[in-house]
Design a protein around this motif. Structure first.
Motif, mmCIF file in Angstrom:
data_model
loop_
_atom_site.group_PDB
_atom_site.id
_atom_site.type_symbol
_atom_site.label_atom_id
_atom_site.label_comp_id
_atom_site.label_asym_id
_atom_site.label_seq_id
_atom_site.Cartn_x
_atom_site.Cartn_y
_atom_site.Cartn_z
ATOM 1 N N SER A 195 73.002 90.873 54.767
ATOM 2 C CA SER A 195 74.279 90.734 55.462
ATOM 3 C C SER A 195 75.429 91.252 54.598
ATOM 4 N N GLY A 196 75.333 91.025 53.284
ATOM 5 C CA GLY A 196 76.366 91.534 52.376
ATOM 6 C C GLY A 196 76.403 93.048 52.350
ATOM 7 N N ARG A 197 75.223 93.668 52.392
ATOM 8 C CA ARG A 197 75.164 95.137 52.396
ATOM 9 C C ARG A 197 75.854 95.702 53.632
ATOM 10 N N LEU A 198 75.584 95.103 54.790
ATOM 11 C CA LEU A 198 76.205 95.585 56.028
ATOM 12 C C LEU A 198 77.725 95.402 55.983
ATOM 13 N N GLY A 199 78.160 94.248 55.452
ATOM 14 C CA GLY A 199 79.600 94.011 55.342
ATOM 15 C C GLY A 199 80.264 94.955 54.359
ATOM 16 N N TYR A 200 79.558 95.261 53.282
ATOM 17 C CA TYR A 200 80.118 96.158 52.268
ATOM 18 C C TYR A 200 80.260 97.578 52.808
ATOM 19 N N ASN A 251 84.499 96.334 50.566
ATOM 20 C CA ASN A 251 85.253 95.261 49.916
ATOM 21 C C ASN A 251 84.608 94.904 48.581
ATOM 22 N N GLY A 252 85.418 94.893 47.524
ATOM 23 C CA GLY A 252 84.896 94.566 46.197
ATOM 24 C C GLY A 252 84.374 93.150 46.089
ATOM 25 N N ASP A 253 84.978 92.208 46.829
ATOM 26 C CA ASP A 253 84.512 90.825 46.809
ATOM 27 C C ASP A 253 83.105 90.710 47.380
ATOM 28 N N ILE A 254 82.825 91.503 48.413
ATOM 29 C CA ILE A 254 81.481 91.493 48.995
ATOM 30 C C ILE A 254 80.477 92.054 47.995
ATOM 31 N N ALA A 255 80.870 93.104 47.276
ATOM 32 C CA ALA A 255 79.990 93.673 46.253
ATOM 33 C C ALA A 255 79.696 92.645 45.165
ATOM 34 N N ALA A 256 80.703 91.869 44.776
ATOM 35 C CA ALA A 256 80.515 90.828 43.764
ATOM 36 C C ALA A 256 79.576 89.740 44.289
ATOM 37 N N HIS A 257 79.710 89.414 45.584
ATOM 38 C CA HIS A 257 78.826 88.414 46.198
ATOM 39 C C HIS A 257 77.381 88.908 46.203
ATOM 40 N N ILE A 258 77.177 90.182 46.505
ATOM 41 C CA ILE A 258 75.834 90.760 46.484
ATOM 42 C C ILE A 258 75.249 90.672 45.082
ATOM 43 N N ALA A 259 76.053 90.997 44.070
ATOM 44 C CA ALA A 259 75.586 90.940 42.682
ATOM 45 C C ALA A 259 75.195 89.509 42.305
ATOM 46 N N THR A 260 75.958 88.522 42.779
ATOM 47 C CA THR A 260 75.652 87.111 42.489
ATOM 48 C C THR A 260 74.337 86.693 43.137
ATOM 49 N N GLU A 261 74.151 87.053 44.402
ATOM 50 C CA GLU A 261 72.913 86.705 45.106
ATOM 51 C C GLU A 261 71.710 87.394 44.465
ATOM 52 N N LEU A 262 71.903 88.633 44.033
ATOM 53 C CA LEU A 262 70.825 89.383 43.398
ATOM 54 C C LEU A 262 70.419 88.725 42.078
ATOM 55 N N GLN A 263 71.387 88.307 41.296
ATOM 56 C CA GLN A 263 71.099 87.646 40.023
ATOM 57 C C GLN A 263 70.418 86.300 40.253
ATOM 58 N N LYS A 291 71.582 107.282 52.980
ATOM 59 C CA LYS A 291 70.316 107.282 52.249
ATOM 60 C C LYS A 291 70.196 106.039 51.375
ATOM 61 N N ASN A 292 71.267 105.707 50.658
ATOM 62 C CA ASN A 292 71.237 104.533 49.790
ATOM 63 C C ASN A 292 71.110 103.245 50.594
ATOM 64 N N SER A 293 71.801 103.201 51.727
ATOM 65 C CA SER A 293 71.707 102.015 52.577
ATOM 66 C C SER A 293 70.293 101.845 53.125
#
Length: 334
Positions: free
Chosen positions: A40-45, A50-62, A222-224
């Motif tokens: 869901s974060g990827r689709l929102g990003y 949005n940089g906040d969404i990217a930070a949220h993705i990084a947090t979930e990934l970690q 491609k990345n998505s």
């Protein structure tokens, strides 16, 4: 006593294993939730960059990485460890793909900002050109208006391009028409050569940046797609681990049932055997005492018992033997 401890030990071991399996199942549920958040974060990003969404993705990934690393430290089967290692590798691939996605997003944002800068600059130059051309010169005013029209047409074509439409041919045609009007103005308005050159350069830079947009859009797509495939692989592997853990828990429960049943039957057998041994240990000497007492009652003072036992029954047999001896001595004195 030992069998009771054995049954209790088996029960405790089974409870610990079931609790461990339950914890592992809970970890899989939490892991899948992290993957859902990544999707869901990827689709929102991709929608808002949005940089906040990217930070949220990084947090979930970690968080997902930490969970897998924790489970790798637990005692697991070789197949389970192999799946967890695959999850760890896949999470790293996801991290790499997400880094590439952020780079593509950054390149697109940079391109859009540069396009906006050239739009603003060209708009100001076109305003200056219109103001510099005499209002009475309808021919030059017409050419300047057509020049502005082509520039804004190119602007809207770029917007369509950002939406994913294939309008490269239209953009090239607009650029060719723009060059035609620039050439005509340069021929007829010799006093505005520098201004026309600046407008031409600004448009060429705008068109050059716009030409990179299809490649940037393709890279984003491609990345998505790579991230989406990684997410599906992570979910599939986690589900395989969930099924394996569920089967293992069922196997543990079944084995525990068998072990407890065997231990219970063994305890019953040993208890029954012990009862027989104890019963025989009491009944046999008691029967001997009864036989000796019966013979003495019948007048046979020669009746004796082998009182070799050291317990209470042996003491009773010794007492009867002493009584018999006393009776024989008493009779001999009469």
């Amino acid at each position: 006593m030992l069998l009771t401890l054995l049954v209790g030990g088996i029960g405790l071991m089974v409870i610990n294993q079931i609790e461990s399996q339950t914890e592992k199942q809970q970890h899989i549920i939490i892991f899948n939730n992290h993957i859902s958040q990544l999707a869901s974060g990827r689709l929102g990003y991709l929608k808002d960059f949005n940089g906040d969404i990217a930070a949220h993705i990084a947090t979930e990934l970690q968080a997902a990485k930490t969970l897998v690393d924790h489970d790798l430290q637990l005692k697991r089967s070789s197949d389970s460890s192999q799946r967890l290692n695959h999850l760890a590798q896949q999470l790293q691939l996801y991290d790499d793909s997400f880094t590439q996605l952020k780079q593509s997003v950054s390149a697109r944002i940079t391109a859009e900002n540069q396009l906006q800068t050239h739009i603003n600059h060209a708009s100001e130059l076109l305003r200056q050109l219109t103001a510099a051309i005499p209002a009475s010169d309808d021919s030059l005013q017409h050419l300047a208006a057509q020049l502005g029209k082509r520039f804004y047409q190119a602007r809207f074509l770029v917007i369509e391009l950002l939406r994913g439409d294939d309008i490269q041919g239209k953009l090239q045609d607009t650029a060719a028409e723009f060059d035609t009007y620039i050439t005509q103005l340069q021929t007829q308005a010799s006093s505005q050569q520098q201004l026309l050159t600046d407008i031409s350069d600004s448009f060429k830079q705008y068109a050059a940046i716009a030409s990179t947009l299809p490649g940037l859009m393709s890279s984003l797509a491609k990345n998505s797609a790579a991230l989406e495939q990684d997410e599906q692989t992570l979910v599939d592997t986690a589900n395989q681990e969930s099924v394996a853990q569920a089967n293992l828990q069922q196997s543990i429960t079944h084995s525990a049932y068998i072990y407890v049943t065997i231990a219970t039957l063994a305890a019953l057998f040993v208890g029954f055997s012990a009862t027989l041994v104890i019963s025989r240990g009491i009944n046999q000497p008691l029967q001997q005492v009864l036989d000796v007492a019966k013979r003495i009652g019948e007048g046979d003072l020669t009746a004796q018992s082998n009182a070799k036992r050291k317990d209470e029954m042996g003491q009773l047999m010794q007492a009867i033997a002493a009584m018999t001896q006393s009776l024989r001595q008493l009779i001999s004195q009469v």
